[in-house]
Design a protein around this motif. Structure first.
Motif, PDB file in Angstrom:
ATOM      1  N   ASN A 103      47.862  21.738  49.093  1.00 53.34           N
ATOM      2  CA  ASN A 103      46.678  20.895  48.932  1.00 53.34           C
ATOM      3  C   ASN A 103      46.082  20.441  50.266  1.00 53.34           C
ATOM      4  O   ASN A 103      45.091  19.705  50.284  1.00 53.34           O
ATOM      5  CB  ASN A 103      47.017  19.664  48.091  1.00 53.34           C
ATOM      6  N   LEU A 104      46.667  20.868  51.364  1.00 52.18           N
ATOM      7  CA  LEU A 104      46.141  20.521  52.678  1.00 52.18           C
ATOM      8  C   LEU A 104      44.990  21.441  53.058  1.00 52.18           C
ATOM      9  O   LEU A 104      44.918  22.596  52.620  1.00 52.18           O
ATOM     10  CB  LEU A 104      47.233  20.657  53.749  1.00 52.18           C
ATOM     11  N   SER A 105      44.107  20.933  53.900  1.00 51.46           N
ATOM     12  CA  SER A 105      43.091  21.797  54.490  1.00 51.46           C
ATOM     13  C   SER A 105      43.760  22.741  55.487  1.00 51.46           C
ATOM     14  O   SER A 105      44.911  22.523  55.905  1.00 51.46           O
ATOM     15  CB  SER A 105      42.032  20.969  55.213  1.00 51.46           C
ATOM     16  N   TYR A 106      43.047  23.771  55.865  1.00 53.83           N
ATOM     17  CA  TYR A 106      43.606  24.721  56.830  1.00 53.83           C
ATOM     18  C   TYR A 106      43.944  24.021  58.149  1.00 53.83           C
ATOM     19  O   TYR A 106      45.000  24.246  58.749  1.00 53.83           O
ATOM     20  CB  TYR A 106      42.622  25.865  57.085  1.00 53.83           C
ATOM     21  N   GLN A 144      44.755  20.896  58.596  1.00 51.55           N
ATOM     22  CA  GLN A 144      45.951  20.067  58.424  1.00 51.55           C
ATOM     23  C   GLN A 144      47.216  20.928  58.424  1.00 51.55           C
ATOM     24  O   GLN A 144      48.264  20.501  58.917  1.00 51.55           O
ATOM     25  CB  GLN A 144      45.846  19.271  57.127  1.00 51.55           C
ATOM     26  N   GLN A 145      47.113  22.135  57.890  1.00 50.37           N
ATOM     27  CA  GLN A 145      48.268  23.027  57.923  1.00 50.37           C
ATOM     28  C   GLN A 145      48.632  23.401  59.359  1.00 50.37           C
ATOM     29  O   GLN A 145      49.809  23.497  59.707  1.00 50.37           O
ATOM     30  CB  GLN A 145      47.990  24.283  57.097  1.00 50.37           C
ATOM     31  N   ARG A 146      47.625  23.576  60.201  1.00 45.94           N
ATOM     32  CA  ARG A 146      47.920  23.878  61.611  1.00 45.94           C
ATOM     33  C   ARG A 146      48.556  22.670  62.307  1.00 45.94           C
ATOM     34  O   ARG A 146      49.421  22.816  63.173  1.00 45.94           O
ATOM     35  CB  ARG A 146      46.644  24.310  62.353  1.00 45.94           C
ATOM     36  N   GLN A 147      48.116  21.470  61.928  1.00 43.32           N
ATOM     37  CA  GLN A 147      48.750  20.264  62.459  1.00 43.32           C
ATOM     38  C   GLN A 147      50.213  20.200  62.037  1.00 43.32           C
ATOM     39  O   GLN A 147      51.094  19.831  62.829  1.00 43.32           O
ATOM     40  CB  GLN A 147      48.009  19.013  61.971  1.00 43.32           C
ATOM     41  N   ALA A 196      42.495  28.480  66.002  1.00 38.86           N
ATOM     42  CA  ALA A 196      41.827  29.562  65.277  1.00 38.86           C
ATOM     43  C   ALA A 196      41.469  29.124  63.867  1.00 38.86           C
ATOM     44  O   ALA A 196      42.306  28.641  63.117  1.00 38.86           O
ATOM     45  CB  ALA A 196      42.730  30.792  65.230  1.00 38.86           C
ATOM     46  N   GLY A 197      40.211  29.277  63.500  1.00 41.74           N
ATOM     47  CA  GLY A 197      39.750  28.956  62.155  1.00 41.74           C
ATOM     48  C   GLY A 197      39.467  27.496  61.901  1.00 41.74           C
ATOM     49  O   GLY A 197      39.125  27.120  60.768  1.00 41.74           O
ATOM     50  N   LEU A 198      39.601  26.644  62.924  1.00 40.41           N
ATOM     51  CA  LEU A 198      39.382  25.210  62.719  1.00 40.41           C
ATOM     52  C   LEU A 198      37.908  24.856  62.865  1.00 40.41           C
ATOM     53  O   LEU A 198      37.167  25.474  63.629  1.00 40.41           O
ATOM     54  CB  LEU A 198      40.197  24.396  63.723  1.00 40.41           C
TER      55      LEU A 198
END
Length: 263
Positions: free
Chosen positions: A161-164, A166-169, A190-192
């Protein structure tokens, strides 16, 4: 049991040797030279960006440092110890961590549980199947890391359920598990979105001062805001080295890299 120290207190001091030294490192795949005679010295606590166009050898460089690839020639020293022949898990045990371009997360678990498993994985309890107790020190360490990467309000959120961004964080938090001495960040921006990139810059600049890292990054603006030194690569070799302002203003760098497609 005493409460664990905050992350900034737990991350170990680095000592006097250089954090990372590569001496005449080359990597060949058959007749293809992916890296040739790479010489890099990174001081303890230094933050360095490694930049270059697609095929420059940046990811191969990371793979050689982490042990995913063994260098064909040359040697790699980590805080004074020659790790050239060590497998990846031995380099991890000595405090080296890495993030990857592709997310490696447990999407069905919460943010905190992902970080907790990372903490367990680099601890002496990594083979234990016991459920954590309420006063579990590693769970408290995971909570600390949640705060470090600005996911406090999402600690119990499922990763799916995280944004992309937030997943990188979260990936950064997992790389911080176990008080590493040095981290390799592989294109974390990348992709942020622009907002997420600003958040990333704040997180990286907020890490303890003694924690060094190398960042591979396509976004020059991000890279130059979080690094104090820059190594430019081209065709498997080091092309330029300098301070961010020097690299940004260098006409040869501008001609070869700025506006190019990095990978």
């Amino acid at each position: 049991m005493n409460a664990p120290a905050k992350v900034s207190d737990r991350l170990s001091a680095t000592g006097t040797a250089n954090a990372l030294e590569l001496r005449n490192v080359s990597k060949y795949f058959g007749a293809l030279a992916a890296l040739e005679d790479i010489n890099i010295t990174v001081r303890p606590g230094e933050r360095r960006a490694v930049l270059g166009s697609n095929g420059a050898g940046k990811t191969t460089l990371f793979n050689c440092v982490t042990g995913d690839f063994l260098a064909t020639t040359g040697n790699i020293r980590f805080f004074g110890e020659d790790i050239s022949e060590f497998p990846p898990h031995e380099r991890i045990r000595r405090g080296l961590r890495r993030t990857y371009q592709i997310s490696l997360l447990f999407t069905g678990l919460s943010v905190r549980d992902n970080i907790y498993l990372s903490c367990v994985g680099v601890s002496r309890r990594r083979f234990s199947f016991l459920r954590p107790r309420r006063d579990d020190a590693l769970m408290a360490a995971a909570d600390n890391l949640v705060d470090v990467v600005h996911l406090t309000d999402d600690r119990d959120t499922l990763v799916s359920n995280l944004s992309y961004g937030q997943q990188r964080q979260l990936e950064i938090a997992m790389a911080l598990a176990g008080a590493p001495r040095f981290i390799l960040f592989d294109e974390p921006a990348a992709g942020l979105s622009p907002t997420e990139r600003r958040e990333l810059v704040d997180i990286l600049n907020g890490l303890p001062g003694h924690m060094g890292y190398i960042i591979i990054e396509h976004d020059m603006d991000v890279a130059l805001r979080v690094a104090e030194s820059v190594t430019m690569m081209h065709n498997g070799r080091i092309f330029k080295e300098g301070k961010p302002a020097e690299i940004e203003e260098d006409p040869e760098v501008q001609a070869l890299y700025l506006g190019g497609d990095d990978g």
